[in-house]
Design an enzyme around this catalytic site. Sequence first.
Site, PDB file in Angstrom:
ATOM      1  N   HIS A   1       9.642   2.391  23.924  1.00 60.16           N
ATOM      2  CA  HIS A   1       8.243   1.942  23.784  1.00 60.16           C
ATOM      3  C   HIS A   1       8.200   0.485  23.332  1.00 60.16           C
ATOM      4  O   HIS A   1       7.396  -0.306  23.824  1.00 60.16           O
ATOM      5  CB  HIS A   1       7.510   2.795  22.742  1.00 60.16           C
ATOM      6  CG  HIS A   1       6.846   4.016  23.308  1.00 60.16           C
ATOM      7  ND1 HIS A   1       5.935   3.958  24.329  1.00 60.16           N
ATOM      8  CD2 HIS A   1       6.938   5.325  22.959  1.00 60.16           C
ATOM      9  CE1 HIS A   1       5.499   5.183  24.600  1.00 60.16           C
ATOM     10  NE2 HIS A   1       6.103   6.032  23.778  1.00 60.16           N
TER      11      HIS A   1
ATOM     12  N   GLU B   1      11.340   5.938  21.292  1.00 60.36           N
ATOM     13  CA  GLU B   1      10.522   4.941  20.573  1.00 60.36           C
ATOM     14  C   GLU B   1      11.054   3.523  20.772  1.00 60.36           C
ATOM     15  O   GLU B   1      10.275   2.577  20.895  1.00 60.36           O
ATOM     16  CB  GLU B   1      10.451   5.279  19.082  1.00 60.36           C
ATOM     17  CG  GLU B   1       9.897   6.670  18.756  1.00 60.36           C
ATOM     18  CD  GLU B   1       8.579   7.002  19.452  1.00 60.36           C
ATOM     19  OE1 GLU B   1       7.782   6.075  19.700  1.00 60.36           O
ATOM     20  OE2 GLU B   1       8.361   8.185  19.759  1.00 60.36           O
TER      21      GLU B   1
HETATM   22 ZN    ZN Z   1       5.955   8.068  23.676  1.00 68.98          ZN
END
Ligand code: ZN
Lengths: 184, 181
Positions: free
Chosen positions: B158, B155
């Site tokens: 991301h 994450e």
């Molecule tokens: Zn992902």
Amino acid sequence: MHDDARVDELAITVIGHDRPGIIADVAEVLAGLGMNLTDSTMTRLRGHFAMTLICGGPGAEAGTPAIEDVEAALAPLTADGTLATTVRKVGPEGTPEPPGGHYVLSVHGADRLGIVASVARGLAEFGGNITDLTTRLSGDLYVLVAELDLPAGADVDAIGERLEAVSRALGVEVALRPAETDVL
Amino acid sequence: MTGVVDWSVEDLGRQGVVRPVVRAPAAVLSMAGEVVDPDDPAVLQLAADLVATMRVSPGCVGLAAPQVGVSAQVFAVDVTGHPKVRTVHGTFVLCNARLVEASQWQKGREGCMSVPDLTGDVKRAGRVVVAGELPGGGEIEITTNAFEARALQHEIDHCAGLLFLDRVAGAHAIHTRKVYL
Ligand SMILES: [Zn+2]
């Protein structure tokens, strides 16, 4: 000059409609001819069965089987037209130069014509040799992952800049990083 | 300062809205997210939305703002019940998260809702310390391991505009997903 004592190897490809038992059939044919299935790779490409293999003959005295004999033995696999095979002789390869570095390259973005060509050409200009490559089209997403050897003394920063330029022109993302080899 | 286990999405006092998840090659997934104010009402709503969207998505253990089309450093994680977890902090949202410590690197297979048909083998730290801010809850530090550590790194990537595709271990480390987890 042809050296009959030299043991050639056979390069065989098998491509077509996937079904259970293709590898068993191919391996049995080769075993029946006394061929050792040495290096091989098999995968499914967009659902198609795709196998490439190198096999060695039964020994210097017996020699490598004739291509026609191997083709004849594989003929039952291709009879219904769902599989295609090729067989050819290849000479032994020399030991390659030790590479200057081993890298992994990831490229992903919207599918468009010429991604592989542009990226691979950019690498080739620097003497980069792609040793393993996978590409996948998944919806609109095109993904390329390559492992490559760079020659000793290669300017990795310059290669990175070249790839950046290629990625900007193509509108894709590019990541180049050293491959890690864990020896445990 | 509250701890991450004391933080609850319900305390945001906002109804999360399920948002559509964008898929690669959407440009927002490859842009570094903006640093956010964790007390901004828009960020509190985004946090609630990320949790709501994560909860309705089968098998989803984490969701970052760029995946709902918002280029911001905010993500939700919940690995509760996953077979590969050891430490679990339940459901939480982090803003402006960064990796402070990382060790015990190991390879594991990852999927992503924004790359639904592929998985990849990615080396991640099996033990991490992550610093960040809870929406409306101040600065925190999380020490975790195993699958929760992997989820946090995925994450955080991301939020920096990176996908697992940018980190796959090699040419034979991407796989066509056979089963939707
Ligand atoms: Zn992902």
